[in-house]
Design a protein around this motif. Structure first.
Motif, mmCIF file in Angstrom:
data_model
loop_
_atom_site.group_PDB
_atom_site.id
_atom_site.type_symbol
_atom_site.label_atom_id
_atom_site.label_comp_id
_atom_site.label_asym_id
_atom_site.label_seq_id
_atom_site.Cartn_x
_atom_site.Cartn_y
_atom_site.Cartn_z
ATOM 1 N N ILE A 100 0.853 -1.182 0.000
ATOM 2 C CA ILE A 100 0.000 0.000 0.000
ATOM 3 C C ILE A 100 0.892 1.237 0.000
ATOM 4 N N GLU A 101 0.565 2.173 -0.835
ATOM 5 C CA GLU A 101 1.380 3.385 -0.944
ATOM 6 C C GLU A 101 1.484 4.073 0.415
ATOM 7 N N GLY A 102 2.716 4.323 0.842
ATOM 8 C CA GLY A 102 2.939 5.015 2.104
ATOM 9 C C GLY A 102 2.957 4.117 3.331
ATOM 10 N N ALA A 103 2.729 2.819 3.150
ATOM 11 C CA ALA A 103 2.722 1.903 4.290
ATOM 12 C C ALA A 103 4.130 1.685 4.818
ATOM 13 N N VAL A 104 4.236 1.435 6.116
ATOM 14 C CA VAL A 104 5.512 1.073 6.719
ATOM 15 C C VAL A 104 5.491 -0.426 7.010
ATOM 16 N N ALA A 145 6.701 -0.843 19.082
ATOM 17 C CA ALA A 145 6.694 0.218 20.088
ATOM 18 C C ALA A 145 7.893 1.144 19.933
ATOM 19 N N GLU A 146 9.003 0.614 19.450
ATOM 20 C CA GLU A 146 10.215 1.410 19.252
ATOM 21 C C GLU A 146 10.156 2.236 17.967
ATOM 22 N N GLN A 147 9.466 1.735 16.957
ATOM 23 C CA GLN A 147 9.504 2.371 15.642
ATOM 24 C C GLN A 147 8.278 3.225 15.312
ATOM 25 N N LEU A 148 7.162 2.991 16.004
ATOM 26 C CA LEU A 148 5.929 3.704 15.694
ATOM 27 C C LEU A 148 5.525 4.640 16.819
ATOM 28 N N ASP A 149 4.766 5.649 16.469
ATOM 29 C CA ASP A 149 4.230 6.595 17.444
ATOM 30 C C ASP A 149 2.923 6.033 18.001
ATOM 31 N N LYS A 150 2.924 5.667 19.274
ATOM 32 C CA LYS A 150 1.731 5.079 19.880
ATOM 33 C C LYS A 150 0.570 6.070 19.940
ATOM 34 N N ARG A 151 0.855 7.335 19.765
ATOM 35 C CA ARG A 151 -0.215 8.340 19.820
ATOM 36 C C ARG A 151 -1.004 8.382 18.523
ATOM 37 N N LYS A 152 -0.457 7.772 17.470
ATOM 38 C CA LYS A 152 -1.130 7.775 16.178
ATOM 39 C C LYS A 152 -2.013 6.545 15.984
ATOM 40 N N LYS A 153 -3.017 6.708 15.154
ATOM 41 C CA LYS A 153 -3.860 5.584 14.763
ATOM 42 C C LYS A 153 -3.039 4.647 13.874
ATOM 43 N N VAL A 154 -3.126 3.341 14.132
ATOM 44 C CA VAL A 154 -2.388 2.352 13.352
ATOM 45 C C VAL A 154 -3.381 1.393 12.698
ATOM 46 N N ILE A 155 -3.300 1.286 11.375
ATOM 47 C CA ILE A 155 -4.173 0.382 10.621
ATOM 48 C C ILE A 155 -3.314 -0.763 10.098
ATOM 49 N N VAL A 156 -3.639 -1.983 10.499
ATOM 50 C CA VAL A 156 -2.797 -3.145 10.227
ATOM 51 C C VAL A 156 -3.341 -3.958 9.054
ATOM 52 N N TYR A 157 -2.423 -4.422 8.201
ATOM 53 C CA TYR A 157 -2.879 -5.275 7.104
ATOM 54 C C TYR A 157 -1.864 -6.355 6.760
ATOM 55 N N LEU A 211 -4.463 -6.390 1.665
ATOM 56 C CA LEU A 211 -3.940 -5.802 0.430
ATOM 57 C C LEU A 211 -4.767 -6.207 -0.789
ATOM 58 N N SER A 212 -5.272 -7.437 -0.799
ATOM 59 C CA SER A 212 -6.058 -7.911 -1.950
ATOM 60 C C SER A 212 -7.279 -7.033 -2.194
ATOM 61 N N GLN A 213 -8.009 -6.701 -1.127
ATOM 62 C CA GLN A 213 -9.209 -5.876 -1.278
ATOM 63 C C GLN A 213 -8.834 -4.432 -1.605
ATOM 64 N N TRP A 214 -7.766 -3.944 -0.975
ATOM 65 C CA TRP A 214 -7.284 -2.586 -1.250
ATOM 66 C C TRP A 214 -6.982 -2.430 -2.743
ATOM 67 N N ARG A 215 -6.279 -3.403 -3.289
ATOM 68 C CA ARG A 215 -5.934 -3.385 -4.711
ATOM 69 C C ARG A 215 -7.191 -3.487 -5.567
ATOM 70 N N HIS A 216 -8.099 -4.375 -5.182
ATOM 71 C CA HIS A 216 -9.350 -4.576 -5.927
ATOM 72 C C HIS A 216 -10.191 -3.291 -5.955
ATOM 73 N N ASP A 217 -10.139 -2.534 -4.862
ATOM 74 C CA ASP A 217 -10.906 -1.285 -4.782
ATOM 75 C C ASP A 217 -10.173 -0.115 -5.426
ATOM 76 N N ASP A 218 -9.025 -0.402 -6.027
ATOM 77 C CA ASP A 218 -8.277 0.576 -6.831
ATOM 78 C C ASP A 218 -7.726 1.725 -6.010
ATOM 79 N N PHE A 219 -7.249 1.414 -4.808
ATOM 80 C CA PHE A 219 -6.537 2.418 -4.031
ATOM 81 C C PHE A 219 -5.044 2.270 -4.318
ATOM 82 N N PRO A 220 -4.266 3.317 -4.113
ATOM 83 C CA PRO A 220 -2.876 3.333 -4.588
ATOM 84 C C PRO A 220 -1.953 2.308 -3.924
#
Length: 224
Positions: A100-104, A145-157, A211-220
């Protein structure tokens, strides 16, 4: 299966080689439950190769009680534009091929670390198939916990998403051990959500369909 017939306890059914829910008033000596896990960590399995892991029915129970929400691609995309982190938990080589574009990427897998008999056998077997021998990374939550900001929303895939929804469906094609879908559809991304919550993250969401659905829905998406 009606909701009132379900119980938090479950057991391994050796005759059918799968997890089953315990019916109220029966199997009172059932070993596994989310409550038992919280008290003493008994609901774990130590594989021949790799680290001990929490059994999926416990994770499913915990995520349901915590109210984990799965969001569709459109909603996840809007959240990403507002600053949410989209986390790809697949192996690095899959992430590098397409993501996904921009994913870490923080993978829940690592190369097999042990040197025991079964670790060596696994390495040889996977090597013969021209594949890397991997295992679950017990340090995933700590790394996140070391690499991400716990204050931010995290969407996992992951690749295909999975679901916490129970009931009959197409579970057999996903998980032969749970053909009646008593525990949803098990996937690595849902397990990762559990590990993030255990690591102290509070705003965790799950990408519906992966990722399969993300791609199917034509998101970047982007590729290396």
């Amino acid at each position: 299966m009606a909701k009132e017939e379900l119980d938090d306890r479950f057991k391994w059914d050796p005759s059918n080689a799968r997890w089953v829910r315990v019916k109220p008033g029966k199997d009172e000596d059932g070993k596994y439950s989310a409550e038992n896990w919280e008290k003493g960590g008994v609901a774990t399995i130590t594989p021949l190769s790799g680290s001990p892991y929490v059994v999926w029915p416990v994770i499913h129970s915990k995520l349901v009680k915590r109210g984990l929400k799965s969001v569709p691609a459109e909603e996840a995309y809007r959240m990403q534009q507002k600053g949410a982190t989209i986390l790809d938990i697949r192996p690095a080589y899959q992430y590098e091929a397409e993501r996904i574009e921009g994913a870490v990427n923080i993978s829940t897998f690592r190369p097999v670390a042990g040197k025991g008999k079964w670790d060596v056998i696994k390495k040889i077997a996977m090597g013969a198939l021209a594949m890397k021998a991997t295992e679950s990374d017990p340090e995933f939550g700590k790394k996140a916990a070391e690499q991400l900001d716990k204050r931010k929303k995290v969407i996992v895939y992951c690749g295909r998403g999975g679901t916490l929804k129970v009931g009959n469906g197409n579970a057999r094609k996903y998980n032969k051990d749970d053909p009646e879908r008593m525990f949803g559809i098990e996937t690595r991304s849902l397990k990762a959500c559990h590990e993030l919550l255990e690591a102290g993250f509070r705003d965790v969401l799950h990408l519906e369909g992966g990722l399969s659905q993300w791609r199917h829905d034509d998101f970047p998406v982007e590729q290396s």
